[in-house]
Each structure stands twice: as structure tokens, then as C-alpha cells.
Design a protein around this motif. Structure first.
Motif, PDB file in Angstrom:
ATOM      1  N   UNK A   8       1.145  -1.320  -0.278  1.00 49.47           N
ATOM      2  CA  UNK A   8       0.171  -0.260   0.170  1.00 49.47           C
ATOM      3  C   UNK A   8       0.920   1.209   0.020  1.00 49.47           C
ATOM      4  N   UNK A   9       0.511   2.593  -0.146  1.00 46.76           N
ATOM      5  CA  UNK A   9       0.994   3.725  -0.587  1.00 46.76           C
ATOM      6  C   UNK A   9       0.561   4.802   0.037  1.00 46.76           C
ATOM      7  N   UNK A  10       0.146   4.941   1.699  1.00 45.65           N
ATOM      8  CA  UNK A  10       0.092   5.870   2.198  1.00 45.65           C
ATOM      9  C   UNK A  10       0.556   7.363   1.841  1.00 45.65           C
ATOM     10  N   UNK A  11      -0.229   8.308   1.564  1.00 43.54           N
ATOM     11  CA  UNK A  11       0.434   9.496   0.558  1.00 43.54           C
ATOM     12  C   UNK A  11       0.822  10.318   1.937  1.00 43.54           C
ATOM     13  N   UNK A  12      -0.515  10.398   2.731  1.00 42.87           N
ATOM     14  CA  UNK A  12       0.375  11.697   4.050  1.00 42.87           C
ATOM     15  C   UNK A  12       0.107  11.432   5.485  1.00 42.87           C
ATOM     16  N   UNK A  13       0.034  11.411   5.976  1.00 47.71           N
ATOM     17  CA  UNK A  13       0.199  10.674   7.246  1.00 47.71           C
ATOM     18  C   UNK A  13      -0.555  12.421   8.717  1.00 47.71           C
ATOM     19  N   UNK A  14      -1.860  12.131   8.651  1.00 49.03           N
ATOM     20  CA  UNK A  14      -2.199  13.005  10.161  1.00 49.03           C
ATOM     21  C   UNK A  14      -2.244  14.327   8.913  1.00 49.03           C
ATOM     22  N   UNK A  15      -2.849  14.629   8.217  1.00 45.25           N
ATOM     23  CA  UNK A  15      -2.437  16.156   7.482  1.00 45.25           C
ATOM     24  C   UNK A  15      -3.435  16.727   8.480  1.00 45.25           C
ATOM     25  N   UNK A  16      -3.102  18.471   8.175  1.00 48.74           N
ATOM     26  CA  UNK A  16      -3.244  19.626   9.622  1.00 48.74           C
ATOM     27  C   UNK A  16      -3.495  18.674  10.711  1.00 48.74           C
TER      28      UNK A  16
END
Length: 370
Positions: A183-191
Motif C-alpha cells: 500500500x502507499x499511504x501518501x500523507x500521515x495526519x494532514x493538518x
């Protein structure tokens, strides 16, 4: 000799299911992919010798011996996956070196039959990342050296945000058909505002969420140019997603554009169920990419069997207690600790491979059939 038609059918069906240049998978495509996968249970992984993503991956501190040993601990209790953070500065420093070390890491993980989810960006903890030697851990403080990617200075600048494209497309292109990447998780916890630790130097909340949404949109746009054979996701982690109407703009965008839906849940079983079950309504595979915080009520013994029952892939925070010090709780930023807490917050193993709680590792063995 011409290949027989039946031998080509799996290849042809794969090309039809996931055509090059496509954007978000349909729910049908996502579920077809999910049927090919085992139930995955594992951890967010940083070797105990690294304080953050940069120390894990930079050439002079990359530590394959520790990685091999500690992924061995994970495999010993039946874990079959790990979520691992990258950093854009690593690409800018030495893109070819980063790709080579990623390949070496994947070879080690594959030896232990552990599939990898890579995370490209992260809005949590120190907003001012810097290459080079990383600082030593602050004694008794949870994640005292973890750094954001890309960090405040890039996040606020449209031109600098857009300059991140080669990092995203370069990494995804190199591993877009690599079966060792799940899997690709593109962005952790944006904001994430990091209020307890770095709130005084963070952006105003509305500005951070605004820029995080802009980067999240770019992440999907760039990833779709590559369209890897693995699913893409950005997980929801705060706010109310119990109905479509209650979602804020960031949560709505993340859910509505992910191939598979991911989320974080550091709560007890009842609250975890309330966070999980509304996500089934989207008709896509669901996975929890962060959970387990013992003194916050998120306990493995309660929650992992529920995730197994519901076929929700599960990634607890942490594997081996080390330089990230996440056996200490979040509140260690506000309350002084002078020794390791009797009840660990995160992590599963001591450095020598001894389980913190054998009941937990036995549960993994039971649920994964180890």
C-alpha cells in the motif's frame, strides 16, 4: 512457441482491472485487489536505533542489521506487514541512494514475509526538519525527535509544495509494480497541529488545514500520473466522519479519493467500533493504520480480535522500544517522567526481543495463525 491463451488470462485481467493512467480505483477494483490479500496485522516500524525517518534512512545511520533483527521479532509473533515513514529531504539529499536503501529494506522485509506500506509525508511533531546528524532523544519524552515532512516552510509555499512532485513520482515509479510494497499511504495526519509539543511554532489551525488539503490534492494528482499497481490512501484521523454530512473538507477529500479507506483510532473498543463502522458504508476495504495506546484505553487484546472479525487490516503504533521512546505517553511533553512508565503506552518488544506482554504476542500468533 506461442503462449497458450489461458496462461495469459491473469495478465490480461490485471491490465483490464488496473489500466495504466487511471485515477482512483473503483470500489469494485479495490475489493478485487483486497480479495488477493491476506488479513494483515503489524506495526508502524522504526528501528530502535533511529529517532526519526531521517536517521532511519540516511546513509551513515541506515542500520540493516537492526532492521533485520527487529523485523524478525515481528515475524516471530505472526506479523505480516509494517508501515514505514519516508521523508522528502532524503530524496533531495540523494535520490538514488534512498531508492537503493529502500530496495535493501524491502529485501529484508520480504525475507521475513512482511509486506510494506510506505508513508510519503507527515504533519506530526517537529515542523522544522533538517538533514544531517539528528539530535539525541530528550530523556523520557515521547517522540522527542520525530520530524514533519515536508515541514512548515514548504507546506506554506505553493512553489515549494509543487517542487515535491519528483519525490512522489520518483519513489512511486521505482516501486509501482513491486510486490513487496502492499500500500502507499501518501500523507500521515494532514493538518495535525501538534498542540502539546510544537503548538507555539505551528501555523494557525485554519491555515494548516488549508495547506494540508492543498498538498493532499497534489499527492493524489501526482500519484495518479504513475498509477501504481498498489492502492493509494490518506487516512482520516480527527474530526467526525460518522456521516458524510459531518465530515470536514479535509476528511471528505481523503475518504472520497482513496482507493482503500484508512483511519487512526487511539480509543477503547466501543469508540473504535464507532469510528470504524461508518467507513464500511463506502464499500471499499478499510484498514486502521494506527492504534494501540494502552493507557489511553486502546488495548490490543480488545481491539485486534475485532479488526480480525471485520477484516480490517491493523497497524499498531511501534514495535521495539528505542530512540523514539514511544513507550512513554503523549503527556510526557507536559508532565515530567524520571523513569520508564510501568505500563507502556506503545511498543511491543524490548530491544533484546523480549515481549513487553507475552499475552499480546500470543494473541498475534493466534489471530495470524503463526
Amino acid at each position: 512457441m506461442k503462449p497458450k491463451l489461458h496462461a495469459l488470462l491473469p495478465i490480461l485481467s490485471c491490465l483490464l482491472l488496473f489500466p495504466a493512467g487511471a485515477q482512483q480505483w473503483s470500489a469494485e477494483q479495490a475489493n478485487a485487489w483486497h480479495k488477493t490479500q491476506p488479513w494483515r496485522a503489524g506495526s508502524n516500524f522504526t528501528p530502535s536505533t533511529a529517532i526519526n525517518q531521517l536517521e532511519m534512512w540516511q546513509a551513515d545511520t541506515f542500520d540493516p542489521e537492526t532492521i533485520d533483527r527487529e523485523l524478525g521479532y515481528a515475524a516471530s509473533c505472526g506479523m505480516n506487514t509494517a508501515r514505514v515513514f519516508l521523508h522528502n529531504l532524503l530524496w533531495e539529499q540523494d535520490s538514488e541512494g534512498l531508492l537503493k536503501r529502500m530496495d535493501q529494506f524491502l529485501t529484508i522485509a520480504d525475507k521475513h514475509k512482511i509486506g510494506i506500506m510506505f508513508v510519503l509525508f507527515d504533519d506530526v511533531w517537529d515542523p522544522f526538519p533538517k538533514l544531517g546528524k539528528q539530535r539525541e532523544p530528550k530523556p523520557h519524552v515521547h517522540n522527542s525527535g520525530w520530524v514533519q515532512s515536508p515541514g512548515k516552510d514548504v507546506l506554506v509555499d505553493d512553489a515549494k509544495r509543487r517542487a515535491l512532485e519528483p519525490y512522489v513520482t520518483g519513489v512511486l515509479t521505482r516501486f509501482k509494480d513491486d510486490k513487496r510494497v502492499t500500500v502507499w499511504d501518501l500523507y500521515n495526519e494532514p493538518g495535525n497541529m501538534n498542540t502539546s509539543a510544537y503548538g507555539k511554532v505551528e501555523l494557525p489551525p485554519d491555515k494548516k488545514k488549508e495547506h494540508a488539503l492543498e498538498l493532499a490534492k497534489l499527492c493524489f494528482e501526482w500519484a495518479w500520473k504513475v498509477r501504481p499497481s498498489q492502492p493509494l490512501t490518506i487516512g482520516v484521523w480527527t474530526g467526525d466522519w460518522s456521516t458524510k454530512e459531518k465530515r470536514d473538507a479535509l476528511n471528505a477529500y481523503q475518504i472520497d479519493h482513496s482507493d482503500i479507506i484508512s483511519f487512526h483510532a487511539y480509543s477503547d473498543l466501543e469508540k473504535t467500533k464507532a469510528m470504524t463502522e461508518p467507513l464500511f458504508a463506502y464499500g471499499r476495504p478499510v484498514l486502521c493504520t494506527e492504534f494501540m495506546a494502552r493507557t489511553a484505553g486502546s488495548r490490543l487484546q480488545d481491539i485486534l480480535p475485532y479488526f480480525k472479525e471485520k477484516k480490517v487490516d491493523a497497524y499498531q503504533w511501534g514495535l521495539v522500544a528505542g530512540k523514539t521512546q514511544t513507550q512513554y505517553p503523549w503527556e510526557s511533553w507536559k508532565r515530567d517522567f524520571t523513569e520508564e512508565p510501568e505500563e507502556w503506552f506503545h511498543e511491543l518488544f524490548h530491544k533484546d526481543g523480549k515481549p513487553y506482554d507475552k499475552e499480546e504476542t500470543d494473541l498475534y500468533k493466534k489471530l495470524t495463525g503463526k
